[in-house]
Design a protein around this motif. Structure first.
Motif, PDB file in Angstrom:
ATOM      1  N   ALA A 185       4.170 -10.988   0.645  1.00  0.00           N
ATOM      2  CA  ALA A 185       5.189 -11.820  -0.010  1.00  0.00           C
ATOM      3  C   ALA A 185       5.844 -12.754   0.986  1.00  0.00           C
ATOM      4  CB  ALA A 185       6.238 -10.923  -0.670  1.00  0.00           C
ATOM      5  N   LYS A 186       6.181 -12.222   2.159  1.00  0.00           N
ATOM      6  CA  LYS A 186       6.818 -13.060   3.184  1.00  0.00           C
ATOM      7  C   LYS A 186       5.872 -14.132   3.690  1.00  0.00           C
ATOM      8  CE  LYS A 186      10.320  -9.908   5.079  1.00  0.00           C
ATOM      9  NZ  LYS A 186      10.367  -8.934   3.998  1.00  0.00           N
ATOM     10  N   GLY A 187       4.594 -13.786   3.849  1.00  0.00           N
ATOM     11  CA  GLY A 187       3.616 -14.769   4.311  1.00  0.00           C
ATOM     12  C   GLY A 187       3.463 -15.929   3.341  1.00  0.00           C
ATOM     13  N   PHE A 191      -5.960 -13.530  -0.955  1.00  0.00           N
ATOM     14  CA  PHE A 191      -4.652 -13.681  -0.320  1.00  0.00           C
ATOM     15  C   PHE A 191      -4.603 -12.930   1.007  1.00  0.00           C
ATOM     16  CE2 PHE A 191      -2.519 -14.426  -4.659  1.00  0.00           C
ATOM     17  CZ  PHE A 191      -2.457 -15.792  -4.442  1.00  0.00           C
ATOM     18  N   ILE A 192      -5.135 -11.718   1.010  1.00  0.00           N
ATOM     19  CA  ILE A 192      -5.142 -10.899   2.221  1.00  0.00           C
ATOM     20  C   ILE A 192      -5.945 -11.585   3.317  1.00  0.00           C
ATOM     21  CG2 ILE A 192      -5.911  -8.702   3.227  1.00  0.00           C
ATOM     22  CD1 ILE A 192      -5.398  -7.450   0.426  1.00  0.00           C
ATOM     23  N   ASP A 193      -7.095 -12.165   2.935  1.00  0.00           N
ATOM     24  CA  ASP A 193      -7.954 -12.846   3.903  1.00  0.00           C
ATOM     25  C   ASP A 193      -7.234 -14.032   4.531  1.00  0.00           C
ATOM     26  OD1 ASP A 193     -10.582 -13.175   5.175  1.00  0.00           O
ATOM     27  OD2 ASP A 193     -10.716 -15.011   3.982  1.00  0.00           O
ATOM     28  N   VAL A 194      -6.557 -14.833   3.705  1.00  0.00           N
ATOM     29  CA  VAL A 194      -5.794 -15.980   4.222  1.00  0.00           C
ATOM     30  C   VAL A 194      -4.682 -15.498   5.148  1.00  0.00           C
ATOM     31  CG1 VAL A 194      -4.245 -17.877   3.588  1.00  0.00           C
ATOM     32  CG2 VAL A 194      -6.322 -17.457   2.247  1.00  0.00           C
ATOM     33  N   GLN A 195      -3.998 -14.435   4.736  1.00  0.00           N
ATOM     34  CA  GLN A 195      -2.902 -13.878   5.530  1.00  0.00           C
ATOM     35  C   GLN A 195      -3.396 -13.450   6.904  1.00  0.00           C
ATOM     36  OE1 GLN A 195       0.243 -13.669   4.475  1.00  0.00           O
ATOM     37  NE2 GLN A 195       1.247 -11.848   5.254  1.00  0.00           N
ATOM     38  N   GLN A 196      -4.556 -12.799   6.949  1.00  0.00           N
ATOM     39  CA  GLN A 196      -5.084 -12.311   8.223  1.00  0.00           C
ATOM     40  C   GLN A 196      -5.563 -13.444   9.105  1.00  0.00           C
ATOM     41  OE1 GLN A 196      -7.961  -9.328   7.026  1.00  0.00           O
ATOM     42  NE2 GLN A 196      -6.425  -7.713   7.120  1.00  0.00           N
TER      43      GLN A 196
END
Length: 470
Positions: free
Chosen positions: A113-115, A305-310
């Protein structure tokens, strides 16, 4: 050092982790130790290990609770898998207890959420519904086995790289028996704690049940939308004063979100827990049921979303520490000790001696007012003090509480602004022994409320009073 034998765990019989696991890197820090990524020496699989620091008697109960829950309830897709407990003897640094768990390397939903907000985006409501649905499924599994999580928050809902959602951290979870279906221990992380859990600290006859997790999940829903829980800008101990007294919190800008999400949050955050829905009822809410038939697509979107975040890198998160108190044994891990404070609720130790010492120090400097959360303590100076002039009155009109020293004018302003904002009657209780200054305090409150009332009438007539002009 760890005691060698407890009711549920015989530490001496546990295997040494060095034979099986190799530490690769540090993942983060938990309440009682660090969390590492580890590699299985035989099959090359990876896992997470929570290594507990040399343990003291007062947290043995929590270790046993977490061990028992992980051992018996981790066979659910929405609960982190448990691979075993190990015991490493080390004379030099102290014995360590290893809890080896499934590696949830997608980060927490709080990080996600913060990302998104950091990139100028916000979490899609369907993704929020999917995350909350999965968390509810995990909680339903716990509750069906008479277990309360008691610390549901964004940092304790982790993601796997395949889009899985897992509940973690059962260090303060509680198991209920058929003869004890309620608890009376105040425990959890302040911003997510339900009012009835907070009340247990002061009211000996107060209890609560599994519906405290529904409240925490409602706060987590707000966290997923806004990036932080309500009251996050306050000191945690002040938040504990506010939560039972404030109206149920909402999203910062509820008008930007659907009525279904707002209604789901309001259902979770019913202050009377006897009227609050259970987890099984929340699963039937319209907001949650919208994911029916879309779960695979939403899981795939979550993976993206997780992939972009990482790829962008996860920023270091602010850690909100939990508290755990028992009747007659208050132990807080989240406060720092101040030599002097104008709000005693921010002190680590809040006992009679500390309060007396602080009030004496402040009184010697002619600081006769001191806060304890929402309470204002006034020590009668028995002489005229030049802090009630019109200039002082203006300082406290519409000002943040932290902008000025503690004052009775601030109490008047908070009551007045609350009345206007919430359109409901307010009550100020004045209490003290004979000669404490109750009558004078009442006069000062009326004096400031009169000033505020005059300003309101002038503004209503379109006249800007002198105090409001630049």
């Amino acid at each position: 050092m760890l005691p060698l034998s407890r009711k549920a765990i015989n530490f001496d019989s546990l295997p040494d982790p060095s034979d099986t696991w190799e530490i690769i890197e540090t993942i983060g820090k938990g309440t009682y130790g660090k969390v590492f990524k580890v590699l299985h020496k035989n099959d090359g699989s990876k896992a997470a290990v929570k290594i507990l620091d040399p343990i003291h008697e007062d947290i043995d109960e929590e270790i046993e609770a977490e061990y028992n829950i992980l051992k018996s309830l981790s066979d659910h897709p929405n609960v982190v898998k448990f691979f075993g407990m190990y015991f490493k003897k080390d004379i030099r640094t102290g014995d360590q207890l290893w809890l080896v768990l499934e590696l949830c390397n997608g980060g927490s939903v709080s990080d996600l959420a913060k990302g998104l907000l950091k990139r100028g985006e916000r979490m899609d409501e369907a993704i929020i519904a999917f995350i909350l649905h999965e968390a509810l499924m995990g909680l339903q599994h716990l509750h069906s086995h008479n277990t309360i999580h008691r610390d549901v928050k964004g940092n304790n809902i982790l993601l796997t790289t395949d889009g899985g959602v897992k509940l973690v951290d059962f260090g303060v979870s509680a198991q209920l028996s058929s003869t004890r279906l309620r608890r009376n221990t105040s425990v959890g992380t302040p911003f997510w704690m339900a009012p009835e859990v907070i009340a247990c600290e002061q009211q000996m006859d107060t209890t609560y049940d599994a519906r405290c997790d529904a409240w925490s999940l409602g706060i987590t829903a707000i966290e997923l939308g806004d990036g932080d829980p309500p009251l996050a800008d306050l000191h945690p101990m002040r938040a504990l004063f506010k939560i039972p007294r404030n109206p149920p919190p909402t999203l910062c800008q509820p008008e930007l979100w659907s009525k279904e999400l707002n209604d789901f949050i309001s259902n979770c955050l019913i202050k009377d827990f006897e009227k609050r829905p259970a987890v099984c009822d929340l699963l039937k809410h319209t907001f949650i049921k919208q994911i029916e038939g879309k779960d695979k697509a939403l899981q795939k979107q979550l993976m993206e979303f997780i992939d972009v975040q990482q790829q962008m890198g996860i920023s270091e998160k602010k850690r909100h520490e939990r508290i755990h108190t028992k009747k007659g044994n208050c132990r807080r891990s989240l406060t720092s000790n101040h030599e002097d404070a104008d709000d005693l609720a921010t002190l680590e130790a809040l006992d009679e001696n500390t309060v007396t010492e602080q009030l004496q120090q402040r009184y010697s400097r002619d600081e006769i007012y001191t806060y304890v959360g929402d309470i204002l303590i006034a020590v009668n100076p028995f002489r005229n003090v030049d802090i009630y002039s019109p200039q002082y009155s203006q300082l406290y009109i519409g000002a943040k509480r932290t902008a000025n020293p503690p004052h009775i004018f601030a109490v008047a302003d908070i009551a007045y602004q609350s009345m206007v904002t919430y359109k409901s009657d307010q009550c100020i209780v004045i209490s003290g022994e004979s000669g404490a200054g109750k009558t004078e305090s009442a006069h000062l409150l009326v004096q400031q409320l009169t000033v505020l009332g005059k300003i309101f009438l002038l503004l209503k007539k379109g006249i800007v009073p002198e105090t409001r002009r630049a």
